[in-house]
Structure formats: C-alpha cells, structure tokens
Scaffold this active site. Sequence first.
Site, short mmCIF file in Angstrom:
data_model
loop_
_atom_site.label_atom_id
_atom_site.label_comp_id
_atom_site.label_asym_id
_atom_site.label_seq_id
_atom_site.Cartn_x
_atom_site.Cartn_y
_atom_site.Cartn_z
N ASP A 175 0.84 -1.19 0.00
CA ASP A 175 0.00 0.00 0.00
C ASP A 175 0.88 1.25 0.00
OD1 ASP A 175 -2.26 1.83 0.73
OD2 ASP A 175 -3.31 -0.05 1.08
N HIS A 202 -3.78 6.29 3.09
CA HIS A 202 -4.43 5.04 2.65
C HIS A 202 -3.82 3.79 3.30
CE1 HIS A 202 -5.59 1.93 -0.37
NE2 HIS A 202 -6.66 2.69 -0.55
N SER A 215 -11.09 -0.62 -1.12
CA SER A 215 -9.85 -0.54 -0.35
C SER A 215 -10.10 -0.76 1.13
CB SER A 215 -9.22 0.84 -0.49
OG SER A 215 -8.41 0.91 -1.62
#
Length: 756
Positions: A139, A214, A543
């Site tokens: 990620d 994220h 996600s």
Amino acid sequence: MMVSLVFNLLFLFSFAFLQGAIADGKHYIVYMGDHSYPDLESVVAANHEMLASVTGSVDRAQAVALHHYSKSFRGFSAMLTPEQAQKLAESDSVISVFRSRTNRVHTTHSWDFLGIDSIPQYNQQPMDSNSNVIIGVIDTGVWPESESFNDEGLGHVPKKFKGECINGENFTSANCNRKIVGARFYLKGFEAENGPLESIGGVFFRSPRDSDGHGTHTASTIAGSEAANASLFGMARGTARGGAPGARLAIYKACWFNLCSDADILSAVDDAIHDGVDILSLSLGPDPPQPIYFEDAVSVGSFHAFQNGILVSASAGNSAFPKTACNVAPWILTVAASTIDRDFNTYIHLGNSKILKGFSLNPLEMKTFYGLIAGSAAAAPGVPSKNASFCKNNTLDPTLIKGKIVVCIIEVINDNRRGKSEFVKQGGGVGMILIDQFAKGVGFQFAIPGALMVPEEAKELQAYMATEKNPIATISSTITVLNIKPAPRMAVFSSMGPNIITPEILKPDITGPGVNILAAWSPVATASTGDRSVDYNIVSGTSMSCPHISAVAAILKSYNPSWSSAAIKSAMMTTATVLDNTQSTIRKDPDGTPTTPFDYGSGHINLVAALNPGLIYDFGFNDVINFLCSTGASPAQLKNLTEEHVYCKNPPPSYNFNYPSIGVSNLNRSLSVHRVVTYCGHGPTVYYASVDYPAGVKVTVTPNKLKFTKAGEKMSFRVDLIPFKNSNGSFVFGALTWSNGIHKVRSPIGLNVLST
Ligand SMILES: *[C@@H]1O[C@H](CO)[C@@H](O)[C@H](O)[C@H]1NC(C)=O
Ligand SMILES: *[C@@H]1O[C@H](CO)[C@@H](O)[C@H](O)[C@H]1NC(C)=O
Ligand SMILES: *[C@@H]1O[C@H](CO)[C@@H](O)[C@H](O)[C@H]1NC(C)=O
Ligand SMILES: *[C@@H]1O[C@H](CO)[C@@H](O)[C@H](O)[C@H]1NC(C)=O
Ligand SMILES: *[C@@H]1O[C@H](CO)[C@@H](O)[C@H](O)[C@H]1NC(C)=O
Ligand SMILES: *[C@@H]1O[C@H](CO)[C@@H](O)[C@H](O)[C@H]1NC(C)=O
Ligand SMILES: CC(=O)N[C@H]1CO[C@H](CO)[C@@H](O)[C@@H]1O
C-alpha cells in the site's frame, strides 16, 4: 543482509542512467516464472546477459534494468523500446513481456471516498490476543506513531519472519516494533513511469512512512491495536481496533500518491513471500478492463504467493459497473464493498423551519443562517447556466455566491465532489449542498460545511428556493446514527462481475464493510480531509472492505494454522450471508435495486460462521494449473511457472475447478459439474443438499446426502444442470447449500444458458 545490499547497490547504479533511458524506452516487465538459480547474483547476471542480447552490451543492459525478481520467481523490469521488448518475448525462457501499468489504490481520487472501521459486529469476535499471523500490506506505507500500532501486550516477533525494517526519510528501524514487524519501500517503477517524486507536487517520504493516509488506514483496519476514544472530530467515536488486533503487520510501500507501478508491486510480492507473511492484503488494482493473468502484476505475484501457501485478499475496485471487477484470478480472494448499519447525517435547516436530511462528514458548525443560491443562478459571465449548476472550476460568479450556501448538481457518477466545495469556497461561498442521485450515504468531507442530498429530498429545498424571495438555510455538523436498516447494502461504487477473463469463476468472491470506515490516518495527508490534519479518518472504497476480509483471514489462520489458503477462502465464502439485517436479500445503493452474486459473490462476510464452516472446498496448486490448462495456457508457459513438467492432457473442464462457487458461462443442453468437499467438523454427521433453482434450469445433486465419520474425510458429488430456457446472454443465479442442521455450506450458482 548481503543479498539486499547487492540489490540496493545495483539499484543505485542503474538509477544514474535512468534519465537517459527514459527518453527512448518504456518500462517493461519481463517475466520468466520459477527458476533454479542459486542466488540473486546469478539471476542478475543471467538477466543482464539476456538483456545484452537486445541492448548490444552488458553495460547498456545494466543501465536499463530496474528491478530484478529473484526470490520467488525470476524476471526483471527494464526500460526498453517496443522492438527490444518484442525480441525478448520471442526468447524461449520468457513467459511474458508486458508494459508496467499503473494501478491505483481503491479509494479512488475521483470519488474521494472517506472511511473507517469499529463495526459493532466485530466487537464480539473472539480475541486472538497473541497471534503469530503476519499480514503483508502492499500500500502507501504506514504512520508508525499512530496509537493503533502500539505493540503493548504482544509477544516477540515470530521467528519465521525474515523481513526487515528499512531506513529512509523520517523512518528508522526504531519505527518498527512487535506490531509493525517489517517495513520496506519500492519506488524505482513509479519514478521510471512518472518521473521523480519531487516532480509530482505534494508531501512524500522516501521511506515506508505514509504521506497518503491510505496504507495507514488499511493496515490499522486489519490489525490495529485498540485505540480508545478514536473519532473524526467526534464522528464515529469509539474504540478503534483492527479486525485481528493480535496479528502482526509487514508493510510494503509500493504506492506513491495513491498510484502503484506493476513493477514495484511485483518486487513487493517477491519480498513478502520470502519474508514469510501468511496473508497478503492488496487494496489496489489495475483500472478496468482486467488484463489477462499472465500480464498483470497482481495476478502473477499472487500466483506465486498462492504456490507458497499465502492467501491474497484484494479489492475488486470502485468502478461501479458490470464487468469492471479486477483482481479476478481464481487464486485471489476478490472483495466487494458494502455498507454497515451506521449513517452520517448532516441536517439542513431551512428558513421556513423545515429540516432536510443530507449525508456528509461535516465537523464544522454554522453559527447562523445564510442565503441560498443555485449554482445555475450564479453562472460566471459567458458560462451557460447548466455548466454553472455543476459547480466546476471557474463557472461560478464570486459576486453572486459570496457569503452564500450554493446548491450544486452532480454531473457524472465519478465527479470530484470535494473539488466542487473547493471551487465554491474559492468564490467566497460559505456552504454547499450537492444534489446527488448516486452517492447516497457515502461520507465525503468538504472544505466548507456541506452535504449530499438525494433528489427526492432536494425537491423540498428547490420548492422553497422557488417560492421564497430570500431563501436561507444553515448546515449542522454531522450526527452519527446507528442501527440503520437495511444493512448491509452493496456500495454504489463496488465493481461488479462477471469476470471478463474466466467467467466460470464467479467474481467478486465476497463483500465486507467498505463505506464510511474509521481507521488510523497519516496526519500529513490532508487532501481528502478538507485540509484538516487528523489521526483517524473516515473513508470508503473496496480498499476499506479488503482489509476487513484480510483480518478475518488472519483470524481463521490463527485458529486453523494448517488450513490451506483455499480452505480459508472456502470457509469465508460458504458461510457468507446474502441476507441483510431485515432478513431480506441484500439490496444495492442508492435505490435499493436487487443484487446478484456479481455484486457480492457468495455474500457478506460472517466471521463467527467462518470459524466453523463444516465443509471445505479445497484446491491446490495442481488444480490451479489444470484450471489454467483448461482455459488455454500453453504447456511451455506452465512448465516455466512450476519447474515441473506439466502437460495439459485432457484437463478437466474449467467449471469442474473445485471452487466454492459454481459457474458455467456457456451452458448448452445438460451438463454435469463435479465438486469435492472436505469435512472439517468433529464426529459423525450427515449433510443434505438443497438447491435454489436458477431461472430456467433444473438442478439435481447426486448423491444428495453425504455421510461423514471423521474430520479430513473427502466426498465428491455431481451437480446436473438441465436447462429448459435460454438465458438470453445474461447469467441466471441460484445456490447449492449443504446442511447438517447446524452448519450451512452455501455456494452460489451462476449460469449462462446458450441453448437448451
Ligand atoms: C522529517 O524530518 C525532518 C528532518 O529531521 C524534520 O524537519 C521534519 O519535521 C520531519 N517530518 C515529519 C513529518 O516528521
Ligand atoms: C475523548 O476525546 C475528546 C476529544 O476528542 C475529549 O473531549 C473527551 O474528553 C475524550 N473522552 C474520554 C473518555 O477520554
Ligand atoms: C459548457 O459545458 C459543455 C459541455 O460540458 C462544454 O462543451 C462547454 O465548453 C462548456 N462551456 C463553458 C463556457 O464552459
Ligand atoms: C482552477 O482554474 C485555475 C485557473 O483558472 C487553475 O489555476 C486551478 O489550478 C484550477 N483548479 C483546479 C483544481 O483544477
Ligand atoms: C457451448 O457451445 C459453444 C458454441 O458452440 C461452445 O463454444 C462452448 O464451449 C459450449 N459449452 C460447453 C460447456 O461445452
Ligand atoms: C433477448 O435479448 C435481446 C437483446 O439483448 C432482446 O432484444 C430480447 O427481447 C431478449 N429476449 C428475451 C426473451 O428476453
Ligand atoms: C518451454 C520453455 O519456455 N522453456 C524454457 C523455460 O525456462 C528455461 C530457463 O529458465 C529455458 O531454458 C527453457 O527453454
């Protein structure tokens, strides 16, 4: 470590030549499958020799090579001309040569979904207080100081873990602990494809440290430690925790500015396999259409992960429409997104005392009433009123919107909603109401007080504005509302099947919470938070659902260390539910339309049931090879993938691959499908088959009764499909359920009936 030192030196060496190389080449990945070279040096030497055959010399070969893949499979990436790439592709030892494409993290830029976790149902889950399960997260990195990564109460780093904590900008090995057990980063591919990080514009760290938020969010959703009193400005307040708070995290930062190069992803997977992770979680993927499995980094990398016993859970994407699901290889667990039973309501009080309901994540309190104006009535000179109604850049007249709440209209489903609030703010507007028929319930954060409103609710607002000479309103700060029904609902953005590569494998596989999820965040990532620095953030996307599923996989793995990754996948899929909290079939946002397995696969994850699935549909490496054979993979490709001689002699048809769901994409007349189940309960029991019939197809199961005496027993059965009505080019759906009165083992059936 010696090996990685060599690797890094090589990297620096070739990097000096990169600028020149970019000018006449594109970034390609040359993939050669399994290999028997003893060490990295010999792989690198062989790679350079092979490259020299097309570049003319070993020096030039070294100059254009970027990544060398040596640990779990052989290959390299290099800057090449199309002619050079073509020549390499013709070489016998090469399986495929493909352009390194850009993947994206699955909270899309354009949607800017914002989200978190702390779901009531997860608070009752059994605690795995000291798990040795390690989840690799590929990620945007991690913010290690977050309370969610404290390692209190955790035992030593599991001995089997061979990873490292790599130093870099604002990150040292001291940032790793017994929670974050490893952290690496990869940027050669990104820079080769997009230019130096400095040229992108925005905060970044050349290290595993996360500047996008994220990766911190996904990692803490999987295995975050308990963090009391977490919230986004009071919204969703509660104890934040990951699904598997006792598990460990290995961080692989391969995404920068939310984009991830294929070549970097492949390097990260190569390392993760070698480091000894148990599960890989990938909240990223290629934009649709999904490339074939041999030309896609996630497919290739996860193939090797599967071969090494690692379950790969990956997001299906946020592309909303049929045929857009990505990461659809049968060895990947493909995750869709759905809502939880919580809403974030932002109420709008009108001057006539009416109160209207909107949706957003708005921490800002408006102290008084402000004038309302429609974007269409505030067009800048020369701009048609229709254009101004969408509140895009440079379409609004600042003299008209100054000090007002602007009412905007959505133009297309993937409009940049937060951007509109910025344009209103730039023009002096103080609030925004966005009439949006698509994103009902999805919490966005705006630069100024704002909310989405569904068109039906907005009618009242528009009527008031049409009749009142000086309409006014005020926008409240958001209220968290629990126990929402119905839930879950499929998220409007969640990518859908069918699987465009191998349609007999129904995809996605499963759905999990992916709307308005609270989890840890990087405080320097403020692009999606209305420029406010936060430690916890609420975002949405597949996600966010993928790490929930990865966490459940980690729990299953810690309870059943001997289970194969296919068994873990089967346990989750066959126990998933297709019912919502009103006991009706799950519906889809925004309008409550009916759904099919192409929305949610086998259904919504049910952790408690998954711990005791009763029966397992298992499959191993050879089954996957047979499956690839049945879909036309060449023996040469297979040999170099497996090291073994594999001949595709009469492979079973692909619909007989022992997957936990049943798909036939071209059914002509009658057909028999075969499956094998493994009993994983205790003591003697009898399972009976029952069928929900797909429209126009008779289904019989033989035998329809399976007697087991002890765990580990395998039984096979046959499902006869007898169509009596053409399904006219689309799939019809049903289900097969085995039950012993306690456990229900359910497989969706999806059939495309071509002829009867
Ligand atoms: C990163 O390190 C630099 C130099 O030590 C320091 O000035 C900066 O504040 C650090 N940034 C963060 C976000 O910690
Ligand atoms: C939780 O945090 C808020 C600030 O965000 C603070 O006002 C409140 O007192 C805290 N509550 C507890 C129980 O610590
Ligand atoms: C108005 O929108 C239309 C369609 O999107 C576009 O073609 C046109 O250029 C826009 N006009 C102005 C002045 O922005
Ligand atoms: C809006 O337009 C201005 C120029 O008129 C430009 O400088 C700015 O970058 C634009 N903003 C966005 C977000 O596109
Ligand atoms: C059904 O017929 C089509 C067209 O003849 C063929 O391509 C397909 O393979 C057949 N399906 C099966 C399951 O044999
Ligand atoms: C079959 O599909 C075609 C085109 O998709 C459509 O025109 C036709 O009405 C459909 N027939 C039936 C029986 O549904
Ligand atoms: C059939 C095929 O492609 N075979 C190749 C597999 O890879 C080895 C080297 O690793 C080659 O020598 C073979 O020709």
